[in-house]
Design a protein around this motif. Structure first.
Motif: not given
Length: 79
Positions: A31-32, A21-23, A35-36, A28-29
């Motif tokens: 949230a991503q 993951i690009d966080a 979402g995934l 931010d991680l």
């Protein structure tokens, strides 16, 4: 990209043992990942400890960089 390693219930909810993951931060991680992997993963993630390069991240403002490894560890029982 940071390497994210999932353990126990987190791995089960993500249907994966790891992800890249690009966080930019722990927040931010989170949230991503939500979402995934969806609502069930979010529920489990809320109970997990996150270790960034072996050190517990207690704050969503902890900065992440491309070479970091983040372990997602649900509470464990037993002993």
């Amino acid at each position: 990209m940071a390497t994210i390693r999932f353990f126990a219930a987190a791995a089960e909810a993500a249907a994966a043992d790891a992800a890249a993951i690009d966080a930019t931060s722990v927040g931010d991680l989170r949230a991503q990942l939500t979402g995934l992997y969806g609502a069930e993963f979010e529920r489990i993630l809320g109970r997990c400890s996150l270790l960034v390069n072996g050190t517990r991240a207690t704050d969503d403002t902890v900065t992440l960089s491309g070479g970091d490894t983040v372990d997602v560890l649900p509470p464990f029982a037993g002993g």
